[in-house]
Scaffold this active site. Structure first.
Site, short mmCIF file in Angstrom:
data_model
loop_
_atom_site.label_atom_id
_atom_site.label_comp_id
_atom_site.label_asym_id
_atom_site.label_seq_id
_atom_site.Cartn_x
_atom_site.Cartn_y
_atom_site.Cartn_z
N HIS A 72 26.75 52.32 33.64
CA HIS A 72 26.57 50.74 34.05
C HIS A 72 26.87 49.89 34.00
O HIS A 72 27.20 48.98 34.73
CB HIS A 72 24.59 50.55 34.74
CG HIS A 72 23.37 51.28 34.66
ND1 HIS A 72 23.33 51.82 35.73
CD2 HIS A 72 22.78 52.73 33.56
CE1 HIS A 72 22.43 53.04 35.77
NE2 HIS A 72 22.56 53.37 34.73
N SER A 80 54.80 40.74 36.62
CA SER A 80 54.59 40.19 38.05
C SER A 80 55.59 39.70 38.65
O SER A 80 56.64 38.98 37.61
CB SER A 80 53.22 38.91 38.67
OG SER A 80 53.40 38.51 39.32
N GLU A 135 46.63 52.19 36.81
CA GLU A 135 46.29 52.53 37.55
C GLU A 135 46.81 53.21 38.61
O GLU A 135 45.81 53.73 39.63
CB GLU A 135 46.71 51.14 38.39
CG GLU A 135 46.31 49.58 37.67
CD GLU A 135 47.02 48.52 37.72
OE1 GLU A 135 47.45 48.05 39.30
OE2 GLU A 135 46.84 47.50 37.13
#
Ligand code: ARG
Length: 464
Positions: free
Chosen positions: A162, A283, A296
């Site tokens: 979890h 970025s 990703e």
């Protein structure tokens, strides 16, 4: 570089008018199936040789076809002959070149076969080459993971359920869990390959051929285990494509889950992993950023492979027997899945090989969050307490710790522990240490270092 074969349309004899250029391009597939060129040529060589041996072609014609097909393959490899994308598909292109160069001898190669058999054959030949490559890529990832695992048999980290800290384990154990999943993917590819290993040649579009073709001969010449059982099945079936798309989707889903761990671990909150700068991106606005874009993107590409599998299911559902042009749509989805998984496996391996693990952060994360609570309960079970009571006692201990501001059961005095259960003795403290929590899980499949070393050895042996 010469251009050839573009004008060959194999089916316009029946039709007084042809589709216009846009409509022709719409139904063409050469942009997708041109990658089957060498498989198509190999299939034609086996077919032509068989026609010669069966007396359906003269020996001279069979020899000429074989030599010309070999030469076409060499010219395409060297770049001397370009695949003309104005042709309808790769089968038409090759037959067109043969006809341009050999006249009637070229026109005789298609006896007893259809493009339906050719496409079913070509994809199978292609996959018989491609699947072992993918298998090697997966095995290379497994080896890379095991190399890292070998260095980290004692590197303790929290295990999560979890996404909450649950029990202590080792990085090595975690990586072996990934490797075990990939090992099953290799088995799935191997298994799919066995079902692909049937030669459809000789299906004659649908119902077999009136010509005395030797299906055993072409099957053996092309390295298949056997000719397919039923001609109609062999040209209508695409469940091999569906199965492979599913295997690719499963493999990609595994990579996607691993990458989700990597993304989490590389965050400031976890800081368990430091991805190499070459395997990170920045970025365009935030100068401080070092983003795990590769992880990703691998995670995201699972959407594509699952989508391709659904494309194939949807394509096949309700499709009447036997060949329908809908089937031409199979290749784009299947090839995309194979390409996606192959590139993601390579990227994942590079990213993992160059990553650094912050073992101090991982170990520190084990010192709070009560990861030793199950160990305390099992201590009481060993002393004879029924598990449900032991569970309740450990849960009460955790509540008492939280109330007292302790971050671990080991911070409680023995008197306090005894208040919860008289079964606690001083020996419990050593067992609540993270290293002990790991070392005592010695059973098969557990996280104890010596057991994980056994798992690594077993995975290595299976991967060799
Ligand atoms: N380009 C076709 C495909 O990929 C080859 C088979 C065409 N067969 C036909 N009967 N039109 O499926």
């Amino acid at each position: 570089m010469s251009e050839a074969g573009s004008s060959a349309v194999l089916w316009d004899g029946r039709l007084a008018t042809k589709p216009d250029a846009e409509a022709f391009a719409f139904q063409a597939s050469i942009k997708v199936d041109k990658r089957l060129v060498f498989d198509d040529i190999e299939g034609s060589r086996a077919h032509a040789a068989m026609l010669g041996r069966q007396g359906l072609l003269s020996a001279a014609a069979a020899t000429a076809l074989d030599a010309e097909l070999a030469s076409i393959a060499a010219e395409i490899r060297s770049g001397a002959l370009a695949i003309d994308e104005r042709a309808e598909d790769i089968h038409s292109f090759i037959e067109g070149v043969l006809t341009e160069r050999l006249g009637d001898v070229g026109r005789s190669v298609h006896a007893g076969r259809s493009r339906n058999d050719q496409v079913a054959l070509d994809i199978r030949l292609y996959l018989k080459r491609r699947i072992p490559e993918l298998r090697d890529e997966i095995n290379a990832v497994i080896s890379a993971l095991l190399d890292i695992a070998e260095l980290h048999a004692e590197s303790i980290m929290p295990g999560y359920t979890h996404l909450q800290r649950a029990q202590c384990l080792t990085l090595s154990f975690h990586l072996c869990a990934w490797a075990a999943a990939l090992r099953r993917d290799v088995q799935r590819f191997d298994c799919a390959l066995r079902r692909i290993d049937e030669c459809p040649l000789g299906a004659g579009a649908l119902a077999g051929s009136t010509l005395p073709l030797d299906r055993e001969e072409t099957s053996a010449a092309l390295g298949f285990s056997r000719p397919s059982l039923n001609a109609m099945d062999s040209i209508a079936d695409r469940d091999f494509a569906l199965e492979l798309a599913a295997v690719c989707a499963i493999t990609q889903t595994h990579l996607s889950r691993f990458c989700e761990d990597i993304v989490l671990w590389s965050s400031e909150e976890f800081k368990f992993i430091d991805l190499a700068e070459a395997w990170s991106t920045g970025s365009s606005i935030m100068p401080q950023k070092k983003n795990p874009d590769f992880a990703e993107l691998i995670r995201g590409k699972a959407g594509r492979t699952t989508g391709n599998m659904v494309t194939l299911f949807t394509l096949l559902k309700g499709l009447p027997y036997a060949y329908n042009k809908d089937l031409q749509e199979d290749k784009e989805a299947l090839f995309d899945s194979l390409d996606t998984v192959a590139s993601c496996l390579r990227m994942f391996r590079g990213m993992m090989k160059s990553a650094c693990f912050n073992t101090e952060r991982m170990a520190a994360a084990c010192t709070s969050g009560f990861l030793e609570a199950t160990d305390a309960a099992e201590y009481l079970v060993r002393k004879g307490l029924p598990f449900r009571k032991a569970h309740e006692t450990a849960a009460n201990l955790v509540r008492a710790c939280i109330a007292a501001g302790h971050d671990s059961i080991a911070r409680m005095s023995l008197d306090c522990l005894k208040l919860h259960s008289p079964l606690f003795e001083a020996d419990v403290y050593a067992l609540l240490e993270p290293a002990a929590c790991v070392a005592t899980r010695r059973l098969t499949g557990g996280t104890a270092p010596e057991e994980v070393r056994r798992q690594i050895a077993k995975l290595r042996a299976q991967t060799a």
